[in-house]
Design a protein around this motif. Structure first.
Motif, PDB file in Angstrom:
ATOM      1  N   ASN A 124       0.833  -1.206   0.000  1.00  0.00           N
ATOM      2  CA  ASN A 124       0.000   0.000   0.000  1.00  0.00           C
ATOM      3  C   ASN A 124       0.867   1.257   0.000  1.00  0.00           C
ATOM      4  O   ASN A 124       1.390   1.665   1.029  1.00  0.00           O
ATOM      5  CB  ASN A 124      -0.930  -0.008   1.218  1.00  0.00           C
ATOM      6  CG  ASN A 124      -1.925   1.137   1.192  1.00  0.00           C
ATOM      7  OD1 ASN A 124      -1.987   1.917   0.236  1.00  0.00           O
ATOM      8  ND2 ASN A 124      -2.728   1.248   2.228  1.00  0.00           N
ATOM      9  N   LYS A 126      -0.519   4.017  -1.659  1.00  0.00           N
ATOM     10  CA  LYS A 126      -1.557   5.028  -1.868  1.00  0.00           C
ATOM     11  C   LYS A 126      -1.421   5.759  -3.208  1.00  0.00           C
ATOM     12  O   LYS A 126      -1.769   6.931  -3.318  1.00  0.00           O
ATOM     13  CB  LYS A 126      -1.584   6.036  -0.714  1.00  0.00           C
ATOM     14  CG  LYS A 126      -1.905   5.421   0.642  1.00  0.00           C
ATOM     15  CD  LYS A 126      -2.158   6.487   1.695  1.00  0.00           C
ATOM     16  CE  LYS A 126      -2.588   5.862   3.019  1.00  0.00           C
ATOM     17  NZ  LYS A 126      -2.977   6.894   4.021  1.00  0.00           N
ATOM     18  N   THR A 138      -6.791   3.835  -2.080  1.00  0.00           N
ATOM     19  CA  THR A 138      -6.397   4.143  -0.698  1.00  0.00           C
ATOM     20  C   THR A 138      -5.857   5.558  -0.541  1.00  0.00           C
ATOM     21  O   THR A 138      -5.435   5.932   0.555  1.00  0.00           O
ATOM     22  CB  THR A 138      -5.329   3.140  -0.199  1.00  0.00           C
ATOM     23  OG1 THR A 138      -4.191   3.183  -1.064  1.00  0.00           O
ATOM     24  CG2 THR A 138      -5.888   1.720  -0.157  1.00  0.00           C
ATOM     25  N   SER A 139      -5.875   6.349  -1.622  1.00  0.00           N
ATOM     26  CA  SER A 139      -5.414   7.744  -1.518  1.00  0.00           C
ATOM     27  C   SER A 139      -6.379   8.544  -0.661  1.00  0.00           C
ATOM     28  O   SER A 139      -7.603   8.379  -0.748  1.00  0.00           O
ATOM     29  CB  SER A 139      -5.326   8.380  -2.910  1.00  0.00           C
ATOM     30  OG  SER A 139      -4.393   7.706  -3.730  1.00  0.00           O
ATOM     31  N   PRO A 156     -11.120   7.147   0.952  1.00  0.00           N
ATOM     32  CA  PRO A 156     -10.377   5.931   0.598  1.00  0.00           C
ATOM     33  C   PRO A 156     -10.930   4.679   1.257  1.00  0.00           C
ATOM     34  O   PRO A 156     -11.612   4.738   2.279  1.00  0.00           O
ATOM     35  CB  PRO A 156      -8.979   6.228   1.135  1.00  0.00           C
ATOM     36  CG  PRO A 156      -9.234   7.070   2.343  1.00  0.00           C
ATOM     37  CD  PRO A 156     -10.420   7.947   1.971  1.00  0.00           C
TER      38      PRO A 156
END
Length: 338
Positions: A124, A126, A138-139, A156
């Protein structure tokens, strides 16, 4: 060890040149995975590493094991089929946050729900690194990228939340710079029966450099992370002077010896309790009000999909007397077309 053979990390390394950017967090994860595999002791020929698309998904090329570089987002689906067809193999499935949670999100949650005996590593950072810097699932809201020049207007995914929502039984987290913790959780993931998900917070030095620095900087890491170990007090801080306690239904960080709190008030981590209520609270801590949890957060036994399928097949075969697929098909209602 699974057999009498002693393995070293080099036994799991291929002869391919590693083609990641200098300084990429993937290098540390790869080296840690080699070490973890040597510790586990599963022979390379009994191991398969399966990936989708992305920077992280180049990893199978650097393994002296069976490997399969599949298509975008389908690593979990391929890993599922491979494990069911080859139950004696140890299967590692590698994904990034884009590959695993965007186009591959449906496969991700159903692999977790089914509890297939595979080890899922989610890198991860992002960001979409391979496609040059677009925001990912996931940003953070407001994140400025090539595909969100004025800031993304989306909230996210939090990988842990997806795992618990899909009734996952194993979730652990590490950071690319925490080599010992990464090795610890990878070994535990491999020894867990069922789907294990390990999120590794990884730095992309080109398109998202320093995204995890709030928690990874040496100056603040001890204060903003907590390493959870089953059966041990939930302590953190430079000198383990802080701890997690109950505050109603929530968690609270306190300093031991202040405001009436003693070491007896600090919670003991139980990774094996079937209830995921506290596990989810621990996994959702983000390093701001409460420290980010690393280590093994949840590790619970549950029926394993591929084992249940094999058991069912043998049960039906014994009861019905089937010796082939044709026998099974013709055992039901049939008719002739003339």
């Amino acid at each position: 060890m699974e057999n009498d053979q002693i393995y070293t990390p080099s036994d799991y390394k291929s002869n391919q040149s590693v083609r990641w950017c200098p300084g990429c967090g993937d290098h540390a994860i790869l080296n840690t995975l080699h070490k973890a595999m040597a510790t586990i002791g599963i022979p390379p020929e009994k191991t398969a590493v399966i990936s989708g698309i992305g920077c992280s998904s180049r990893l199978p090329y650097y393994m002296n094991t069976y490997g399969f570089h599949t298509i975008h987002g389908r690593g979990a689906a391929i890993a599922t089929g491979f494990k069911v067809a080859n139950p004696g193999m140890t299967v590692w499935q590698i994904s990034g946050d884009g590959d695993g949670l965007a186009i591959g999100g449906n496969h991700f949650i159903h692999a977790v729900r089914r509890n297939i005996d595979i080890n899922m590593l989610l890198f991860n950072n992002k960001i979409y690194g391979l496609t040059k810097g677009q925001y990912s699932p996931t940003s953070d809201r407001g994140f400025v990228s090539k595909s969100s020049p004025y800031g993304t207007t989306e909230d996210p995914f939090i990988p842990a939340e997806l795992v618990f929502g899909a009734r996952g039984n194993f979730f652990a987290r590490s950071i690319d710079v925490e080599l010992q913790t990464s090795q610890e959780v990878l070994v535990a993931a491999a020894r867990h029966r069922g789907t294990s998900v390990v999120e590794i917070l990884q730095n992309c030095v080109i398109f998202n450099n320093g995204i995890h620095s709030y928690i990874t900087d040496r100056e603040h890491r001890a204060e903003r992370t907590i390493h959870l170990r089953h059966g041990e007090k939930m302590l953190f801080g430079t000198n383990n002077e802080k701890g997690l306690v109950r505050d109603g239904f929530l968690l609270k960080a306190v300093t031991v010896g202040q405001d009436g709190y003693t070491i007896d008030d600090v919670l003991v981590h139980d990774a094996h309790t079937p209830s995921n209520f506290l596990h989810q609270q621990l996994a959702m801590m983000d390093g701001h009000d409460l420290p980010l949890a690393i280590g093994i957060i949840r590790d619970v036994e549950a029926p394993v999909y591929n084992e249940e399928v094999s058991r069912q097949v043998e049960e039906v075969r014994a009861r019905k007397g089937f010796t082939s697929l044709r026998d099974m098909i013709l055992a039901g209602e049939t008719w002739e077309v003339k």
